[in-house]
Scaffold this motif. Structure first.
Motif, PDB file in Angstrom:
ATOM      1  N   GLU A 178       0.858  -1.181   0.000  1.00  0.00           N
ATOM      2  CA  GLU A 178       0.000   0.000   0.000  1.00  0.00           C
ATOM      3  C   GLU A 178       0.896   1.232   0.000  1.00  0.00           C
ATOM      4  OE1 GLU A 178      -3.895  -1.445   2.518  1.00  0.00           O
ATOM      5  OE2 GLU A 178      -2.269  -0.513   3.617  1.00  0.00           O
ATOM      6  N   ILE A 179       0.363   2.333  -0.477  1.00  0.00           N
ATOM      7  CA  ILE A 179       1.059   3.609  -0.370  1.00  0.00           C
ATOM      8  C   ILE A 179       0.153   4.569   0.388  1.00  0.00           C
ATOM      9  CG2 ILE A 179       2.472   3.321  -2.431  1.00  0.00           C
ATOM     10  CD1 ILE A 179       0.437   5.144  -3.892  1.00  0.00           C
ATOM     11  N   MET A 180       0.753   5.507   1.094  1.00  0.00           N
ATOM     12  CA  MET A 180      -0.031   6.507   1.811  1.00  0.00           C
ATOM     13  C   MET A 180      -0.177   7.735   0.919  1.00  0.00           C
ATOM     14  SD  MET A 180       0.461   8.417   5.463  1.00  0.00           S
ATOM     15  CE  MET A 180       0.313   6.914   6.400  1.00  0.00           C
ATOM     16  N   LEU A 181      -1.424   8.072   0.652  1.00  0.00           N
ATOM     17  CA  LEU A 181      -1.700   9.261  -0.140  1.00  0.00           C
ATOM     18  C   LEU A 181      -1.477  10.503   0.703  1.00  0.00           C
ATOM     19  CD1 LEU A 181      -4.978   8.026  -1.878  1.00  0.00           C
ATOM     20  CD2 LEU A 181      -2.623   7.867  -2.710  1.00  0.00           C
ATOM     21  N   ALA A 182      -1.385  11.657   0.072  1.00  0.00           N
ATOM     22  CA  ALA A 182      -1.171  12.916   0.796  1.00  0.00           C
ATOM     23  C   ALA A 182      -2.287  13.163   1.807  1.00  0.00           C
ATOM     24  CB  ALA A 182      -1.075  14.076  -0.190  1.00  0.00           C
ATOM     25  N   SER A 183      -3.473  12.609   1.553  1.00  0.00           N
ATOM     26  CA  SER A 183      -4.610  12.781   2.465  1.00  0.00           C
ATOM     27  C   SER A 183      -4.484  11.916   3.712  1.00  0.00           C
ATOM     28  CB  SER A 183      -5.915  12.439   1.739  1.00  0.00           C
ATOM     29  OG  SER A 183      -5.913  11.067   1.361  1.00  0.00           O
ATOM     30  N   GLY A 184      -3.477  11.022   3.743  1.00  0.00           N
ATOM     31  CA  GLY A 184      -3.294  10.130   4.883  1.00  0.00           C
ATOM     32  C   GLY A 184      -4.009   8.810   4.730  1.00  0.00           C
ATOM     33  N   VAL A 185      -4.641   8.574   3.592  1.00  0.00           N
ATOM     34  CA  VAL A 185      -5.368   7.340   3.330  1.00  0.00           C
ATOM     35  C   VAL A 185      -4.427   6.321   2.693  1.00  0.00           C
ATOM     36  CG1 VAL A 185      -7.250   6.344   1.947  1.00  0.00           C
ATOM     37  CG2 VAL A 185      -7.543   8.568   3.043  1.00  0.00           C
ATOM     38  N   CYS A 186      -4.533   5.070   3.124  1.00  0.00           N
ATOM     39  CA  CYS A 186      -3.739   3.993   2.535  1.00  0.00           C
ATOM     40  C   CYS A 186      -4.434   3.509   1.265  1.00  0.00           C
ATOM     41  CB  CYS A 186      -3.617   2.827   3.506  1.00  0.00           C
ATOM     42  SG  CYS A 186      -2.810   3.251   5.055  1.00  0.00           S
ATOM     43  N   GLN A 187      -3.647   3.321   0.206  1.00  0.00           N
ATOM     44  CA  GLN A 187      -4.206   2.820  -1.047  1.00  0.00           C
ATOM     45  C   GLN A 187      -3.392   1.626  -1.505  1.00  0.00           C
ATOM     46  OE1 GLN A 187      -5.269   5.546  -4.268  1.00  0.00           O
ATOM     47  NE2 GLN A 187      -4.157   4.204  -5.656  1.00  0.00           N
ATOM     48  N   LEU A 188      -4.071   0.512  -1.748  1.00  0.00           N
ATOM     49  CA  LEU A 188      -3.423  -0.694  -2.236  1.00  0.00           C
ATOM     50  C   LEU A 188      -2.968  -0.483  -3.670  1.00  0.00           C
ATOM     51  CD1 LEU A 188      -2.854  -3.733  -1.587  1.00  0.00           C
ATOM     52  CD2 LEU A 188      -5.027  -4.226  -2.711  1.00  0.00           C
ATOM     53  N   CYS A 189      -1.759  -0.928  -3.983  1.00  0.00           N
ATOM     54  CA  CYS A 189      -1.295  -0.869  -5.372  1.00  0.00           C
ATOM     55  C   CYS A 189      -2.189  -1.782  -6.208  1.00  0.00           C
ATOM     56  CB  CYS A 189       0.160  -1.308  -5.465  1.00  0.00           C
ATOM     57  SG  CYS A 189       1.293  -0.133  -4.712  1.00  0.00           S
ATOM     58  N   LEU A 190      -2.613  -1.290  -7.357  1.00  0.00           N
ATOM     59  CA  LEU A 190      -3.566  -1.996  -8.195  1.00  0.00           C
ATOM     60  C   LEU A 190      -2.877  -3.052  -9.057  1.00  0.00           C
ATOM     61  CD1 LEU A 190      -5.677   1.090  -9.287  1.00  0.00           C
ATOM     62  CD2 LEU A 190      -6.120  -0.508  -7.421  1.00  0.00           C
ATOM     63  N   GLU A 191      -3.685  -3.817  -9.782  1.00  0.00           N
ATOM     64  CA  GLU A 191      -3.164  -4.842 -10.675  1.00  0.00           C
ATOM     65  C   GLU A 191      -2.151  -4.229 -11.643  1.00  0.00           C
ATOM     66  OE1 GLU A 191      -4.834  -8.374 -13.596  1.00  0.00           O
ATOM     67  OE2 GLU A 191      -6.232  -6.898 -12.787  1.00  0.00           O
ATOM     68  N   ASN A 192      -1.107  -4.971 -11.929  1.00  0.00           N
ATOM     69  CA  ASN A 192       0.012  -4.562 -12.788  1.00  0.00           C
ATOM     70  C   ASN A 192       0.927  -3.521 -12.148  1.00  0.00           C
ATOM     71  OD1 ASN A 192      -0.683  -6.337 -14.911  1.00  0.00           O
ATOM     72  ND2 ASN A 192      -2.248  -4.886 -15.586  1.00  0.00           N
ATOM     73  N   THR A 193       0.769  -3.309 -10.856  1.00  0.00           N
ATOM     74  CA  THR A 193       1.671  -2.436 -10.098  1.00  0.00           C
ATOM     75  C   THR A 193       2.016  -3.127  -8.774  1.00  0.00           C
ATOM     76  OG1 THR A 193      -0.051  -1.189  -8.933  1.00  0.00           O
ATOM     77  CG2 THR A 193       0.638  -0.346 -11.084  1.00  0.00           C
ATOM     78  N   TYR A 194       3.048  -2.617  -8.097  1.00  0.00           N
ATOM     79  CA  TYR A 194       3.474  -3.186  -6.822  1.00  0.00           C
ATOM     80  C   TYR A 194       4.214  -2.129  -6.014  1.00  0.00           C
ATOM     81  CZ  TYR A 194       8.246  -3.195  -8.490  1.00  0.00           C
ATOM     82  OH  TYR A 194       9.473  -2.798  -8.934  1.00  0.00           O
ATOM     83  N   SER A 195       4.364  -2.394  -4.715  1.00  0.00           N
ATOM     84  CA  SER A 195       5.242  -1.598  -3.864  1.00  0.00           C
ATOM     85  C   SER A 195       5.871  -2.531  -2.845  1.00  0.00           C
ATOM     86  CB  SER A 195       4.471  -0.493  -3.135  1.00  0.00           C
ATOM     87  OG  SER A 195       5.357   0.201  -2.262  1.00  0.00           O
ATOM     88  N   LEU A 196       7.188  -2.468  -2.720  1.00  0.00           N
ATOM     89  CA  LEU A 196       7.925  -3.290  -1.752  1.00  0.00           C
ATOM     90  C   LEU A 196       8.523  -2.433  -0.648  1.00  0.00           C
ATOM     91  CD1 LEU A 196       9.750  -5.683  -4.251  1.00  0.00           C
ATOM     92  CD2 LEU A 196       7.644  -6.107  -2.971  1.00  0.00           C
ATOM     93  N   VAL A 197       8.120  -1.167  -0.580  1.00  0.00           N
ATOM     94  CA  VAL A 197       8.649  -0.241   0.418  1.00  0.00           C
ATOM     95  C   VAL A 197       7.694  -0.198   1.610  1.00  0.00           C
ATOM     96  CG1 VAL A 197       9.283   2.158   0.852  1.00  0.00           C
ATOM     97  CG2 VAL A 197       9.725   1.145  -1.382  1.00  0.00           C
ATOM     98  N   ASP A 198       8.252  -0.299   2.820  1.00  0.00           N
ATOM     99  CA  ASP A 198       7.430  -0.164   4.022  1.00  0.00           C
ATOM    100  C   ASP A 198       6.923   1.274   4.082  1.00  0.00           C
ATOM    101  OD1 ASP A 198       6.237  -0.107   6.499  1.00  0.00           O
ATOM    102  OD2 ASP A 198       8.010  -0.710   7.612  1.00  0.00           O
ATOM    103  N   PRO A 199       5.595   1.482   4.001  1.00  0.00           N
ATOM    104  CA  PRO A 199       5.065   2.843   3.928  1.00  0.00           C
ATOM    105  C   PRO A 199       4.992   3.569   5.268  1.00  0.00           C
ATOM    106  CG  PRO A 199       3.289   1.262   3.818  1.00  0.00           C
ATOM    107  CD  PRO A 199       4.560   0.472   3.863  1.00  0.00           C
ATOM    108  N   GLU A 200       5.422   2.938   6.349  1.00  0.00           N
ATOM    109  CA  GLU A 200       5.313   3.528   7.682  1.00  0.00           C
ATOM    110  C   GLU A 200       5.902   4.932   7.730  1.00  0.00           C
ATOM    111  OE1 GLU A 200       4.355   4.004  11.633  1.00  0.00           O
ATOM    112  OE2 GLU A 200       3.746   2.386  10.310  1.00  0.00           O
TER     113      GLU A 200
END
Length: 106
Positions: free
Chosen positions: A47-69
């Motif tokens: 997931e990535i944290m949006l500027a609004s503070g909401v967590c958003q799951l990476c969608l199909e055909n994308t990924y994130s391996l970074v700890d978003p904390e």
């Protein structure tokens, strides 16, 4: 949001409030705030944290391996060539290809 008082019936009520100096102030007449509990969670891997503070799951055909904390401005990355990314932090390689480990995309 559902609000119920012992004397009233269940229903849906529009509720708007602001927080000033840690105190919740009701903008809706005839509603007295006694206690309000909010449960939040940190963003998970994939997931990535949006500027609004909401967590958003990476969608199909994308990924994130970074700890978003505690990090904002992260982006979901495009799935690598010769791999499948169903979303989140999941990456599976096509037959005949491999990854060094689960913490890297290549």
């Amino acid at each position: 949001m559902c609000i119920r008082d012992r004397q009233s019936t269940w229903g849906e009520y529009e509720f708007k409030a602001t927080i000033e100096s840690g105190i919740l102030i009701s903008n809706t007449p005839n509603i007295q705030i006694r206690k309000m509990y909010l449960q939040t969670r940190k963003c998970f891997l994939g997931e990535i944290m949006l500027a609004s503070g909401v967590c958003q799951l990476c969608l199909e055909n994308t990924y994130s391996l970074v700890d978003p904390e505690g990090r904002t401005n992260l982006n979901c990355h495009t799935c690598p060539k010769n791999a499948k990314c169903p979303g989140g932090s999941n990456i599976t390689t096509d037959p005949g290809y491999w990854r060094l480990n689960e913490n890297v995309s290549t």
